[in-house]
Motif scaffolding. Structure first.
Motif, PDB file in Angstrom:
ATOM      1  N   VAL A 228       0.942  -1.173  -0.082  1.00 54.00           N
ATOM      2  CA  VAL A 228      -0.150   0.018  -0.136  1.00 54.00           C
ATOM      3  C   VAL A 228       0.934   1.387   0.003  1.00 54.00           C
ATOM      4  O   VAL A 228       0.737   2.179  -0.603  1.00 54.00           O
ATOM      5  N   ARG A 229       2.165   1.303   0.859  1.00 49.77           N
ATOM      6  CA  ARG A 229       3.070   2.490   0.929  1.00 49.77           C
ATOM      7  C   ARG A 229       3.448   2.814  -0.492  1.00 49.77           C
ATOM      8  O   ARG A 229       3.720   3.887  -0.801  1.00 49.77           O
ATOM      9  N   SER A 230       3.857   1.470  -1.133  1.00 51.94           N
ATOM     10  CA  SER A 230       4.643   1.591  -2.445  1.00 51.94           C
ATOM     11  C   SER A 230       3.708   2.207  -3.319  1.00 51.94           C
ATOM     12  O   SER A 230       4.067   3.095  -4.143  1.00 51.94           O
ATOM     13  N   TYR A 231       2.300   1.815  -3.337  1.00 50.97           N
ATOM     14  CA  TYR A 231       1.295   2.426  -4.602  1.00 50.97           C
ATOM     15  C   TYR A 231       1.444   3.883  -3.894  1.00 50.97           C
ATOM     16  O   TYR A 231       1.301   4.674  -5.041  1.00 50.97           O
ATOM     17  N   ALA A 235       2.193   7.009  -6.832  1.00 53.14           N
ATOM     18  CA  ALA A 235       1.220   7.864  -7.088  1.00 53.14           C
ATOM     19  C   ALA A 235       2.174   9.416  -7.494  1.00 53.14           C
ATOM     20  O   ALA A 235       1.264  10.042  -7.958  1.00 53.14           O
ATOM     21  N   ASP A 236       3.156   9.428  -6.830  1.00 54.19           N
ATOM     22  CA  ASP A 236       4.005  10.705  -7.017  1.00 54.19           C
ATOM     23  C   ASP A 236       4.635  10.911  -8.138  1.00 54.19           C
ATOM     24  O   ASP A 236       4.996  12.119  -8.657  1.00 54.19           O
ATOM     25  N   HIS A 237       4.721   9.633  -9.208  1.00 57.26           N
ATOM     26  CA  HIS A 237       5.273   9.959 -10.372  1.00 57.26           C
ATOM     27  C   HIS A 237       4.171   9.872 -11.373  1.00 57.26           C
ATOM     28  O   HIS A 237       3.592   8.849 -11.499  1.00 57.26           O
ATOM     29  N   PRO A 238       4.179  11.039 -12.287  1.00 61.33           N
ATOM     30  CA  PRO A 238       2.888  11.189 -13.302  1.00 61.33           C
ATOM     31  C   PRO A 238       2.590   9.945 -14.117  1.00 61.33           C
ATOM     32  O   PRO A 238       1.584   9.449 -14.337  1.00 61.33           O
ATOM     33  N   ILE A 244      -1.013   3.284 -12.345  1.00 56.42           N
ATOM     34  CA  ILE A 244      -2.036   2.863 -11.145  1.00 56.42           C
ATOM     35  C   ILE A 244      -3.511   2.973 -11.385  1.00 56.42           C
ATOM     36  O   ILE A 244      -4.154   2.184 -10.990  1.00 56.42           O
ATOM     37  N   LEU A 245      -3.728   4.033 -11.916  1.00 52.82           N
ATOM     38  CA  LEU A 245      -5.374   4.474 -12.004  1.00 52.82           C
ATOM     39  C   LEU A 245      -5.903   3.455 -13.007  1.00 52.82           C
ATOM     40  O   LEU A 245      -7.250   3.072 -12.757  1.00 52.82           O
ATOM     41  N   LYS A 246      -5.092   2.943 -13.948  1.00 55.79           N
ATOM     42  CA  LYS A 246      -5.710   1.914 -14.958  1.00 55.79           C
ATOM     43  C   LYS A 246      -5.694   0.321 -14.118  1.00 55.79           C
ATOM     44  O   LYS A 246      -6.644  -0.268 -14.578  1.00 55.79           O
ATOM     45  N   HIS A 247      -4.625   0.163 -13.576  1.00 50.07           N
ATOM     46  CA  HIS A 247      -4.670  -1.360 -13.118  1.00 50.07           C
ATOM     47  C   HIS A 247      -4.642  -1.570 -11.569  1.00 50.07           C
ATOM     48  O   HIS A 247      -4.224  -2.417 -11.099  1.00 50.07           O
ATOM     49  N   LEU A 248      -5.011  -0.588 -10.646  1.00 50.14           N
ATOM     50  CA  LEU A 248      -5.056  -0.638  -9.504  1.00 50.14           C
ATOM     51  C   LEU A 248      -5.998  -1.819  -8.998  1.00 50.14           C
ATOM     52  O   LEU A 248      -7.113  -1.686  -9.403  1.00 50.14           O
ATOM     53  N   LEU A 279      -5.178   9.295  -4.790  1.00 47.59           N
ATOM     54  CA  LEU A 279      -5.613   8.947  -6.140  1.00 47.59           C
ATOM     55  C   LEU A 279      -6.825   9.750  -6.899  1.00 47.59           C
ATOM     56  O   LEU A 279      -6.788  10.051  -8.087  1.00 47.59           O
ATOM     57  N   ALA A 280      -7.780   9.771  -6.016  1.00 47.93           N
ATOM     58  CA  ALA A 280      -8.953  10.606  -6.417  1.00 47.93           C
ATOM     59  C   ALA A 280      -8.730  12.017  -6.823  1.00 47.93           C
ATOM     60  O   ALA A 280      -8.985  12.669  -7.908  1.00 47.93           O
ATOM     61  N   ASN A 281      -7.766  12.590  -5.910  1.00 45.74           N
ATOM     62  CA  ASN A 281      -7.274  14.064  -6.189  1.00 45.74           C
ATOM     63  C   ASN A 281      -6.546  14.092  -7.399  1.00 45.74           C
ATOM     64  O   ASN A 281      -6.613  15.047  -8.143  1.00 45.74           O
ATOM     65  N   LYS A 282      -5.621  12.992  -7.414  1.00 46.57           N
ATOM     66  CA  LYS A 282      -4.703  13.263  -8.694  1.00 46.57           C
ATOM     67  C   LYS A 282      -5.465  12.911  -9.831  1.00 46.57           C
ATOM     68  O   LYS A 282      -5.179  13.579 -10.890  1.00 46.57           O
TER      69      LYS A 282
END
Length: 291
Positions: A228-231, A235-238, A244-248, A279-282
């Motif tokens: 979870v912490r790795s995800y 998420a800080d890398h564009p 992640i948004l596609k395969h989470l 993730l929602a904010n990004k």
């Protein structure tokens, strides 16, 4: 007046420790010395310093490690060999836990002596003990938070080993590899390295997704915590964020792992909520930028 018994006992124990450190220089007394010192790693806080600064101690331990190479090449390791080499590696782990010594170990290319042992493929108990011992040293070095340590490991084949064992290793191997992965990603150098090529990003994202699926079948809270912490960090890398948004995995969004006080990961609810919020904010920022 005689000194209190406790003081005498401490002095005698210190003399025994100094004697065992001296014995590391001798091939005859080395095994007993390694076993005795390994048992006292958690009791003697200064053991790493004593070993690093004692004449001949490190050289003796390196001789012990190199003596196992013929078995590494043949991919076969006996119980006796495993016990002996794990004792030696354990003492290097005591040194690696010291932040200053950790940097010295990296600069003298010490890990080049241990990395070949991660290539052992048998799933026997003897090999697994060696694998865990080496990963223990890796994690100890990464705890130092030195950019130089992370940079060094990125130049080795550690990442492929970490991802392989994170998915296919034993329970404890997965825990150590999940921790090592997060510590690498936590550093800006590690995050940039992973996000540098599509192949690396895809390999990592797909491996993490498979690990999450495995955790639905056999839960290991300590692995889940670092995944979870790795995800969260990725998420800080564009470019990683898009993947992640596609395969989470849906289990990280739908509350599947949100159990009360998950042993070993008591903050699971809070950290999963933070991940979803981030993730929602990004994602909202991405769509807003497209308008």
């Amino acid at each position: 007046m005689n000194a209190p018994n406790s003081v005498i006992d401490q002095r005698m124990e210190a003399e025994r420790i100094y004697g065992w450190i001296t014995d590391l220089c001798s091939s005859e007394g080395r095994l007993v010395a390694m076993l005795e010192l390994s048992e006292r790693r958690s009791q003697v806080e200064s053991l790493g310093h004593l070993l690093w600064h004692s004449f001949g101690a490190v050289a003796g331990l390196l001789q012990e490690i190199m003596s196992i190479y013929p078995s590494v090449l043949t991919n076969v390791l006996s119980y006796q060999e495993s016990q002996r080499i794990c004792a030696a590696i354990g003492l290097f782990q005591a040194m690696a836990s010291d932040r200053c010594i950790a940097l010295q170990l990296i600069r003298c290319e010490f890990m080049s002596y241990l990395m070949p042992m991660l290539r052992l493929t048998p799933q026997t108990r003897s090999v697994e003990h060696v694998r865990l011992s080496v990963l223990g040293v890796v994690c100890g070095l990464l705890k130092s938070d030195h950019k130089e340590v992370v940079t060094y490991f990125l130049g080795t084949d550690l990442m492929p080993h970490v991802l392989h064992n994170l998915e296919l290793g034993s329970s404890m191997s997965k825990v150590l590899c999940a921790f090592a992965l997060f510590r690498i990603l936590e550093n800006e150098v590690g995050l940039s390295f992973v996000g540098n090529t599509m192949a690396r990003k895809m390999h990592l994202i797909h491996t993490l997704a498979r690990v999450v699926h495995q955790l639905t079948l056999e839960m290991e809270p300590r692995v889940l915590k670092h995944v979870v912490r790795s995800y969260f960090r990725l998420a800080d890398h564009p470019q990683c964020l898009v993947l992640i948004l596609k395969h989470l995995p849906p289990q990280l969004r739908n509350g599947y792992f949100c159990k009360e006080k998950l042993p070993g990961y008591e903050n699971a609810n809070m950290e999963l909520a933070k991940l979803s919020c981030k993730l929602a904010n990004k994602e909202a920022q991405i769509y807003k930028g497209k308008e």
